[in-house]
Motif scaffolding. Structure first.
Motif, PDB file in Angstrom:
ATOM      1  N   LEU A 100       0.840  -1.118   0.081  1.00 49.35           N
ATOM      2  CA  LEU A 100       0.099   0.057   0.025  1.00 49.35           C
ATOM      3  C   LEU A 100       0.766   1.152  -0.039  1.00 49.35           C
ATOM      4  CD1 LEU A 100      -2.628  -1.030   2.592  1.00 49.35           C
ATOM      5  CD2 LEU A 100      -2.691  -1.061   0.106  1.00 49.35           C
ATOM      6  N   GLN A 101       1.980   1.129   1.027  1.00 46.12           N
ATOM      7  CA  GLN A 101       2.668   2.455   0.863  1.00 46.12           C
ATOM      8  C   GLN A 101       3.696   2.547  -0.499  1.00 46.12           C
ATOM      9  OE1 GLN A 101       6.875   2.264   2.920  1.00 46.12           O
ATOM     10  NE2 GLN A 101       5.574   3.558   4.442  1.00 46.12           N
ATOM     11  N   GLU A 102       4.072   1.601  -1.006  1.00 50.34           N
ATOM     12  CA  GLU A 102       4.745   1.457  -2.459  1.00 50.34           C
ATOM     13  C   GLU A 102       3.674   1.995  -3.293  1.00 50.34           C
ATOM     14  OE1 GLU A 102       7.601   0.288  -5.435  1.00 50.34           O
ATOM     15  OE2 GLU A 102       7.675   0.501  -3.217  1.00 50.34           O
ATOM     16  N   MET A 103       2.554   1.755  -3.541  1.00 50.07           N
ATOM     17  CA  MET A 103       1.464   2.260  -4.437  1.00 50.07           C
ATOM     18  C   MET A 103       1.455   3.698  -4.264  1.00 50.07           C
ATOM     19  SD  MET A 103      -1.263  -0.668  -4.849  1.00 50.07           S
ATOM     20  CE  MET A 103      -1.191  -2.020  -5.718  1.00 50.07           C
ATOM     21  N   GLN A 104       1.322   4.099  -2.959  1.00 46.72           N
ATOM     22  CA  GLN A 104       0.949   5.480  -2.644  1.00 46.72           C
ATOM     23  C   GLN A 104       2.033   6.360  -3.126  1.00 46.72           C
ATOM     24  OE1 GLN A 104       0.152   4.924   1.494  1.00 46.72           O
ATOM     25  NE2 GLN A 104      -1.978   4.621   1.169  1.00 46.72           N
ATOM     26  N   GLN A 105       3.309   5.889  -2.870  1.00 47.20           N
ATOM     27  CA  GLN A 105       4.579   6.720  -3.231  1.00 47.20           C
ATOM     28  C   GLN A 105       4.826   6.510  -4.753  1.00 47.20           C
ATOM     29  OE1 GLN A 105       7.573   5.080  -0.572  1.00 47.20           O
ATOM     30  NE2 GLN A 105       6.589   6.195   1.294  1.00 47.20           N
ATOM     31  N   ASN A 106       4.445   5.509  -5.433  1.00 42.51           N
ATOM     32  CA  ASN A 106       4.629   5.390  -6.870  1.00 42.51           C
ATOM     33  C   ASN A 106       3.707   5.009  -7.930  1.00 42.51           C
ATOM     34  OD1 ASN A 106       8.029   5.267  -6.874  1.00 42.51           O
ATOM     35  ND2 ASN A 106       7.318   3.641  -4.858  1.00 42.51           N
ATOM     36  N   THR A 123      -8.635  -7.972  -0.293  1.00 44.29           N
ATOM     37  CA  THR A 123      -7.496  -7.464  -0.609  1.00 44.29           C
ATOM     38  C   THR A 123      -7.798  -6.045  -1.276  1.00 44.29           C
ATOM     39  OG1 THR A 123      -6.443  -9.469  -0.128  1.00 44.29           O
ATOM     40  CG2 THR A 123      -5.178  -7.555  -1.317  1.00 44.29           C
ATOM     41  N   MET A 124      -8.454  -6.289  -2.461  1.00 45.87           N
ATOM     42  CA  MET A 124      -8.861  -5.276  -3.397  1.00 45.87           C
ATOM     43  C   MET A 124      -9.471  -4.098  -2.577  1.00 45.87           C
ATOM     44  SD  MET A 124      -7.005  -6.118  -5.825  1.00 45.87           S
ATOM     45  CE  MET A 124      -7.370  -4.623  -7.191  1.00 45.87           C
ATOM     46  N   ALA A 125     -10.280  -4.360  -1.872  1.00 41.14           N
ATOM     47  CA  ALA A 125     -11.304  -3.466  -1.199  1.00 41.14           C
ATOM     48  C   ALA A 125     -10.370  -2.644  -0.233  1.00 41.14           C
ATOM     49  CB  ALA A 125     -12.456  -3.970  -0.286  1.00 41.14           C
ATOM     50  N   ARG A 126      -9.302  -3.542   0.287  1.00 40.40           N
ATOM     51  CA  ARG A 126      -8.472  -2.660   1.265  1.00 40.40           C
ATOM     52  C   ARG A 126      -7.586  -1.785   0.516  1.00 40.40           C
ATOM     53  NH1 ARG A 126      -5.126  -3.176   6.117  1.00 40.40           N
ATOM     54  NH2 ARG A 126      -3.155  -3.982   5.722  1.00 40.40           N
ATOM     55  N   VAL A 127      -7.076  -2.219  -0.479  1.00 42.04           N
ATOM     56  CA  VAL A 127      -6.131  -1.378  -1.430  1.00 42.04           C
ATOM     57  C   VAL A 127      -6.750  -0.411  -1.884  1.00 42.04           C
ATOM     58  CG1 VAL A 127      -4.883  -1.487  -3.566  1.00 42.04           C
ATOM     59  CG2 VAL A 127      -4.395  -3.404  -2.304  1.00 42.04           C
ATOM     60  N   ASN A 128      -8.069  -0.349  -2.279  1.00 45.47           N
ATOM     61  CA  ASN A 128      -8.672   0.967  -2.927  1.00 45.47           C
ATOM     62  C   ASN A 128      -9.032   1.832  -1.929  1.00 45.47           C
ATOM     63  OD1 ASN A 128      -8.465  -0.083  -5.819  1.00 45.47           O
ATOM     64  ND2 ASN A 128     -10.343  -1.395  -5.388  1.00 45.47           N
ATOM     65  N   VAL A 144      -3.148  11.486  -6.439  1.00 48.32           N
ATOM     66  CA  VAL A 144      -2.437  10.469  -7.048  1.00 48.32           C
ATOM     67  C   VAL A 144      -3.045   9.492  -7.594  1.00 48.32           C
ATOM     68  CG1 VAL A 144      -0.779   8.557  -6.243  1.00 48.32           C
ATOM     69  CG2 VAL A 144      -0.632  10.499  -4.994  1.00 48.32           C
ATOM     70  N   THR A 145      -2.452   9.272  -9.085  1.00 44.50           N
ATOM     71  CA  THR A 145      -3.239   8.324  -9.966  1.00 44.50           C
ATOM     72  C   THR A 145      -2.622   6.724 -10.054  1.00 44.50           C
ATOM     73  OG1 THR A 145      -3.646  10.170 -11.384  1.00 44.50           O
ATOM     74  CG2 THR A 145      -4.027   8.057 -12.326  1.00 44.50           C
ATOM     75  N   VAL A 146      -3.438   5.984  -9.395  1.00 46.23           N
ATOM     76  CA  VAL A 146      -2.868   4.553  -9.146  1.00 46.23           C
ATOM     77  C   VAL A 146      -3.987   3.712  -9.855  1.00 46.23           C
ATOM     78  CG1 VAL A 146      -2.374   2.677  -7.806  1.00 46.23           C
ATOM     79  CG2 VAL A 146      -1.612   5.180  -7.179  1.00 46.23           C
ATOM     80  N   LYS A 147      -3.896   2.955 -10.917  1.00 50.68           N
ATOM     81  CA  LYS A 147      -4.787   2.066 -11.368  1.00 50.68           C
ATOM     82  C   LYS A 147      -4.656   0.733 -10.874  1.00 50.68           C
ATOM     83  CE  LYS A 147      -5.807   4.839 -15.527  1.00 50.68           C
ATOM     84  NZ  LYS A 147      -5.679   4.705 -17.178  1.00 50.68           N
TER      85      LYS A 147
END
Length: 230
Positions: A100-106, A123-128, A144-147
């Protein structure tokens, strides 16, 4: 005084992975393995409430057994941590917290690969949810744009549950390599801890980077828990 981390697993095969990942640190790892929820998940009367209750009870028990922190290595368990961890008197870390931290930063496109179908939705609900919260907290002009997308590597999870580690490793390695070839512009993530050896194999054999839960776990815990190196 040495820190004690209680590790909550759904399968015994995850013990060695965590032990190896944290071998350089002055830490005592106490392992709690409970495959019960995974065995019950296909029952007609199985609900998310059952998961919440069992995870809550076990987290409280591990904390009671003199743990300074708890690491939850199963994505099925980690999916309900948002609600349950706040009631536990010690810090609880989910295996996907570093991701989650990796996605937020990258920011970018991420393909999350799973072998256990029961863990995908949670898991996907937690990530989103984490990414949406990050966007709300974002003070810059652009969010931040994360798909993210999820993919199941079918017919594999039963191999590891039957103890066929080599068969699982081979099948998951093949599946991850195919995904990396299919989505060259995305970061392919081995979303479950049991998939980490396969992601390492693909990265080593092909040079295609597959992100795994172990990729940044040690560094994340070192910072989060102020772990000391041996």
């Amino acid at each position: 005084m040495m820190m004690t981390i209680g590790c909550f697993h759904a399968h015994y095969s995850n013990i060695a992975l965590i032990e190896e990942a944290l071998t350089l640190y002055e830490v005592e790892l106490v392992h709690y393995v409970d495959p019960g929820l995974d065995r019950l998940k296909h029952d007609a009367n199985f609900t998310e409430a059952v998961t919440h209750e069992k995870v809550s009870q076990t987290l409280q028990w591990i904390a009671h057994c003199h743990a300074d922190a708890i690491l939850v290595t199963c994505t099925l368990f980690a999916a309900v941590l948002e609600q349950e961890a706040q009631h536990v008197p010690v810090l609880v870390v989910g295996i996907d917290d570093p991701l989650l931290q990796e996605m937020q930063q990258n920011p970018g496109e991420y393909i999350l690969a799973f072998t256990n179908p029961a863990t995908i939705e949670g898991t996907m609900a937690r990530v989103n949810q984490a990414l949406q919260q990050d966007n709300k907290n974002e003070q810059r002009h652009e969010a931040v744009t994360v798909k993210t997308d999820s993919v199941l590597i079918p017919g594999t999870f039963e191999l590891i549950m039957r103890g066929n580690k080599e068969g699982y490793l081979a099948a998951v390695s093949t599946g991850l390599q195919q995904l990396a070839e299919q989505y060259p512009d995305s970061t392919v993530v081995a979303a479950q801890l049991s998939m980490a050896p396969a992601s390492a194999r693909v990265t080593s054999d092909t040079g295609m980077a597959i992100y795994s839960p172990l990729a940044s776990l040690a560094a994340y815990l070192e910072k989060k828990l102020s772990l000391k190196r041996c």
